[in-house]
Design a protein around this motif. Sequence first.
Motif, PDB file in Angstrom:
ATOM      1  N   LEU A  23       0.878  -1.414   0.107  1.00  0.00           N
ATOM      2  CA  LEU A  23      -0.023   0.077  -0.024  1.00  0.00           C
ATOM      3  C   LEU A  23       0.881   1.278  -0.067  1.00  0.00           C
ATOM      4  N   ALA A  24       1.857   1.249   0.714  1.00  0.00           N
ATOM      5  CA  ALA A  24       2.767   2.385   1.142  1.00  0.00           C
ATOM      6  C   ALA A  24       3.581   2.715  -0.174  1.00  0.00           C
ATOM      7  N   LEU A  25       4.153   1.855  -0.860  1.00  0.00           N
ATOM      8  CA  LEU A  25       4.995   1.941  -1.984  1.00  0.00           C
ATOM      9  C   LEU A  25       4.448   1.755  -3.327  1.00  0.00           C
ATOM     10  N   GLY A  26       3.871   0.617  -3.356  1.00  0.00           N
ATOM     11  CA  GLY A  26       3.332   0.094  -4.827  1.00  0.00           C
ATOM     12  C   GLY A  26       2.056   0.971  -5.132  1.00  0.00           C
ATOM     13  N   LEU A  27       0.990   1.481  -4.097  1.00  0.00           N
ATOM     14  CA  LEU A  27      -0.012   1.974  -4.492  1.00  0.00           C
ATOM     15  C   LEU A  27       0.562   3.587  -4.591  1.00  0.00           C
ATOM     16  N   VAL A  28       1.596   4.017  -3.955  1.00  0.00           N
ATOM     17  CA  VAL A  28       1.774   5.435  -4.021  1.00  0.00           C
ATOM     18  C   VAL A  28       2.155   5.630  -5.626  1.00  0.00           C
ATOM     19  N   VAL A  29       3.229   4.691  -5.887  1.00  0.00           N
ATOM     20  CA  VAL A  29       3.697   5.003  -7.432  1.00  0.00           C
ATOM     21  C   VAL A  29       2.558   4.770  -8.423  1.00  0.00           C
ATOM     22  N   LEU A  30       1.516   3.886  -8.249  1.00  0.00           N
ATOM     23  CA  LEU A  30       0.336   3.546  -9.035  1.00  0.00           C
ATOM     24  C   LEU A  30      -0.413   4.947  -9.112  1.00  0.00           C
ATOM     25  N   ILE A  69      -2.843  -1.488  10.324  1.00  0.00           N
ATOM     26  CA  ILE A  69      -2.315  -1.581   8.548  1.00  0.00           C
ATOM     27  C   ILE A  69      -2.423  -0.001   8.015  1.00  0.00           C
ATOM     28  N   LEU A  70      -3.555   0.642   8.415  1.00  0.00           N
ATOM     29  CA  LEU A  70      -3.668   2.109   8.063  1.00  0.00           C
ATOM     30  C   LEU A  70      -2.484   2.978   8.696  1.00  0.00           C
ATOM     31  N   GLU A  71      -2.129   3.001  10.062  1.00  0.00           N
ATOM     32  CA  GLU A  71      -1.123   3.653  10.675  1.00  0.00           C
ATOM     33  C   GLU A  71       0.209   3.179  10.096  1.00  0.00           C
ATOM     34  N   GLY A  72       0.590   2.069   9.670  1.00  0.00           N
ATOM     35  CA  GLY A  72       1.916   1.588   9.175  1.00  0.00           C
ATOM     36  C   GLY A  72       1.862   2.178   7.484  1.00  0.00           C
ATOM     37  N   GLU A  73       0.750   2.083   6.881  1.00  0.00           N
ATOM     38  CA  GLU A  73       0.738   2.751   5.470  1.00  0.00           C
ATOM     39  C   GLU A  73       0.860   3.949   5.546  1.00  0.00           C
ATOM     40  N   ALA A 101      -9.065  -1.287  -6.215  1.00  0.00           N
ATOM     41  CA  ALA A 101      -8.489  -2.391  -7.419  1.00  0.00           C
ATOM     42  C   ALA A 101      -7.188  -3.046  -6.627  1.00  0.00           C
ATOM     43  N   TRP A 102      -6.208  -1.895  -6.193  1.00  0.00           N
ATOM     44  CA  TRP A 102      -5.039  -2.353  -5.412  1.00  0.00           C
ATOM     45  C   TRP A 102      -5.267  -3.244  -4.304  1.00  0.00           C
ATOM     46  N   VAL A 103      -6.269  -2.930  -3.570  1.00  0.00           N
ATOM     47  CA  VAL A 103      -6.463  -3.748  -2.292  1.00  0.00           C
ATOM     48  C   VAL A 103      -7.066  -5.210  -2.603  1.00  0.00           C
ATOM     49  N   TRP A 104      -7.982  -5.251  -3.622  1.00  0.00           N
ATOM     50  CA  TRP A 104      -8.490  -6.531  -4.100  1.00  0.00           C
ATOM     51  C   TRP A 104      -7.348  -7.407  -4.993  1.00  0.00           C
ATOM     52  N   SER A 106     -10.693   0.695   1.504  1.00  0.00           N
ATOM     53  CA  SER A 106     -10.699   1.454   0.426  1.00  0.00           C
ATOM     54  C   SER A 106     -10.882   2.897   0.784  1.00  0.00           C
ATOM     55  N   LEU A 107     -11.973   3.242   1.496  1.00  0.00           N
ATOM     56  CA  LEU A 107     -12.574   4.433   2.025  1.00  0.00           C
ATOM     57  C   LEU A 107     -11.923   4.969   2.927  1.00  0.00           C
ATOM     58  N   ALA A 108     -11.185   4.325   3.908  1.00  0.00           N
ATOM     59  CA  ALA A 108     -10.454   4.647   4.992  1.00  0.00           C
ATOM     60  C   ALA A 108      -9.131   5.375   4.495  1.00  0.00           C
ATOM     61  N   GLY A 109      -8.630   5.438   3.257  1.00  0.00           N
ATOM     62  CA  GLY A 109      -7.536   6.177   2.937  1.00  0.00           C
ATOM     63  C   GLY A 109      -7.821   7.751   2.703  1.00  0.00           C
ATOM     64  N   VAL A 110      -8.349   8.402   3.896  1.00  0.00           N
ATOM     65  CA  VAL A 110      -8.515   9.726   3.921  1.00  0.00           C
ATOM     66  C   VAL A 110      -7.328  10.589   3.947  1.00  0.00           C
ATOM     67  N   ARG A 111      -7.328  11.677   3.156  1.00  0.00           N
ATOM     68  CA  ARG A 111      -6.043  12.542   3.011  1.00  0.00           C
ATOM     69  C   ARG A 111      -6.397  13.611   4.247  1.00  0.00           C
ATOM     70  N   GLY A 112      -5.249  13.989   4.808  1.00  0.00           N
ATOM     71  CA  GLY A 112      -5.271  14.937   5.875  1.00  0.00           C
ATOM     72  C   GLY A 112      -4.155  15.936   5.954  1.00  0.00           C
ATOM     73  N   ALA A 113      -3.704  15.964   7.174  1.00  0.00           N
ATOM     74  CA  ALA A 113      -2.641  16.942   7.289  1.00  0.00           C
ATOM     75  C   ALA A 113      -1.561  17.006   6.681  1.00  0.00           C
ATOM     76  N   ILE A 114      -0.849  15.838   6.320  1.00  0.00           N
ATOM     77  CA  ILE A 114       0.321  15.555   5.540  1.00  0.00           C
ATOM     78  C   ILE A 114       0.102  16.314   4.052  1.00  0.00           C
ATOM     79  N   THR A 115      -1.180  15.785   3.422  1.00  0.00           N
ATOM     80  CA  THR A 115      -1.311  16.279   2.004  1.00  0.00           C
ATOM     81  C   THR A 115      -1.333  17.750   2.345  1.00  0.00           C
ATOM     82  N   LEU A 116      -1.955  18.007   3.078  1.00  0.00           N
ATOM     83  CA  LEU A 116      -2.424  19.782   3.229  1.00  0.00           C
ATOM     84  C   LEU A 116      -1.263  20.730   3.555  1.00  0.00           C
ATOM     85  N   ALA A 117      -0.156  19.920   4.282  1.00  0.00           N
ATOM     86  CA  ALA A 117       1.319  20.664   4.605  1.00  0.00           C
ATOM     87  C   ALA A 117       1.896  20.290   3.519  1.00  0.00           C
TER      88      ALA A 117
END
Length: 546
Positions: free
Chosen positions: A87-94, A146-150, A331-334, A363-374
């Motif tokens: 999730l943290a590497l492959g999904l980011v590149v995708l 998993i969400l915290e680690g990702e 799709a990536w999670v599936w 999938s929906l728990a992939g909320v964007r927050g402080a890091i995206t904004l900063a």
Amino acid sequence: MESVGIALILLVAVVLSGTLSRLSPVAIPLPLIQIALGVLIATVFGAGVELQPEVFFLLFLPPLLFLDGWRIPKEGLFRDRAVILELALGLVVLTVLGVGVLIKWMIPSMPLPVAFALAAIVSPTDPIAVSAIAARVPIPKRLMHILEGESLLNDASGLVCMQLAVAAALTGVFSLTSAFGTFLWLAIGGIAIGAGVTLVVTKVKDYVSHKLGEEPGSQILISLLIPFGAYLLAEHFHCSGILAAVAAGIAMSYAEQTGQALGVTRVRRGAVWDTMQFALNGIIFVLFGEQLPKIISGAAKVVTETGHMHPAWLLGYVLAINIALGLLRFAWVWVSLRFTLFRAARQGRTMYKPHWRLLAATSLAGVRGAITLAGILTLPLAMNDGTPFPARDLAIFLAAGVIVFSLIAASISLPFLLHNLELPPEPSARQEEDIARIAAAEAAIRAIEKHQHALGQGRTDADIYSDVGARLMELYRRRIEGSKTGDDAETARMMADVDRRLRLAALRAERDEFFRLGRTRVVSDEIIRRLVREIDLAEARYNLSS
């Protein structure tokens, strides 16, 4: 004085947001309340805060990333490392490639490097925002881990990808080979510097404390300075300060396991860092709300560059980006789940097949927050030749729209998806806790036996030491026996819970009486403060054990 006044207003807004969140009859995510307060501040006070990207990045990101690395559960990180890395590497590149191409296709006037930078910065997720949304609907512990680690890893990977894209936008040159080499230098150098700074500082700190004694205030201040030191040192050597801050936090968690710090230092430091986390996250979203009117105005002016005359197209772009992010993540999670099940079947293992609602929740728990904004607010104001950075306001608006939309979508959908959901079995923590308590009780008995003999040797009142030691050891032996047997273990836990409740009631009564004695001047304020401090620490201990 104006900057001090603005800072105080922002902090008041953060405090007020927590109160409004608790008063709200429905579960409104705290970040949304803070954004609304920021908009209100901009409306009432008019003049906006002039943000300097480099200063903003330095002030907010290092401590937040450091704390994420420090506090993330390591056992969950290692147990689910394959899923987290996917999730943290492959999904980011995708996400960077897929969403970047989509943005460029929708908005031809936006340069491709800027589109990739925007896609990179909307790829990191924010577990704090998720936990705020699901405060009234419990998220499975393993999913939360998993969400915290990702989030810990994709914060770093997303921000590093954004830095590479911004560099390409500024220079107009991009080489895949050079980018890969730069990425390795950024990553390896940043991780090494971050871990090295923490280890060196903690070794020196422990040596000085051993020689001169420990002063909690200094220890807390050192912990606050470590992420900034790691970040600045890494940036000085042109490595990733972001990864340095994360690595420093992970190294700090291992350094803490040496147990060198005093208990009072850990209690006070934990409170300081909790306050720091709450304040920084809150200020980021309040600042975002305060900047939002100006962002919308700037984005509306440049929307004509996209080939459309009406600003309403901005909402269409935000919606399209969010749909793309959601579909790519699902799709990536599936695919990742299918691959894991296939690998388990080849190894002869039977794995739990999760319900589709759990996949949708992930999938929906992939909320964007402080890091995206900063991150998006740190886009350069100008190119190397002094011209304005292309489509900066539009990129900031689109990132802001992604944050708001993802928060609203998750707050509506997660309670429905997780309600009465049959969850995969999770490893029981009770057995591990019992093992730890038994081992600790046995160590305590050995220590009591050793010290009671040493303290009472040669004294006429040695029997007092024996009696007190015997009573303490009996308490520990009952804990050991209660943890080792089945029905007795449950009874022991019930007794421990009753004991905890009664002790808390007694502690509160003690504290109320101390305050009464202080108000009536029967006892001095200095003594009352010390006695109340003891009660507060004991109460914190029993509350943590609940």
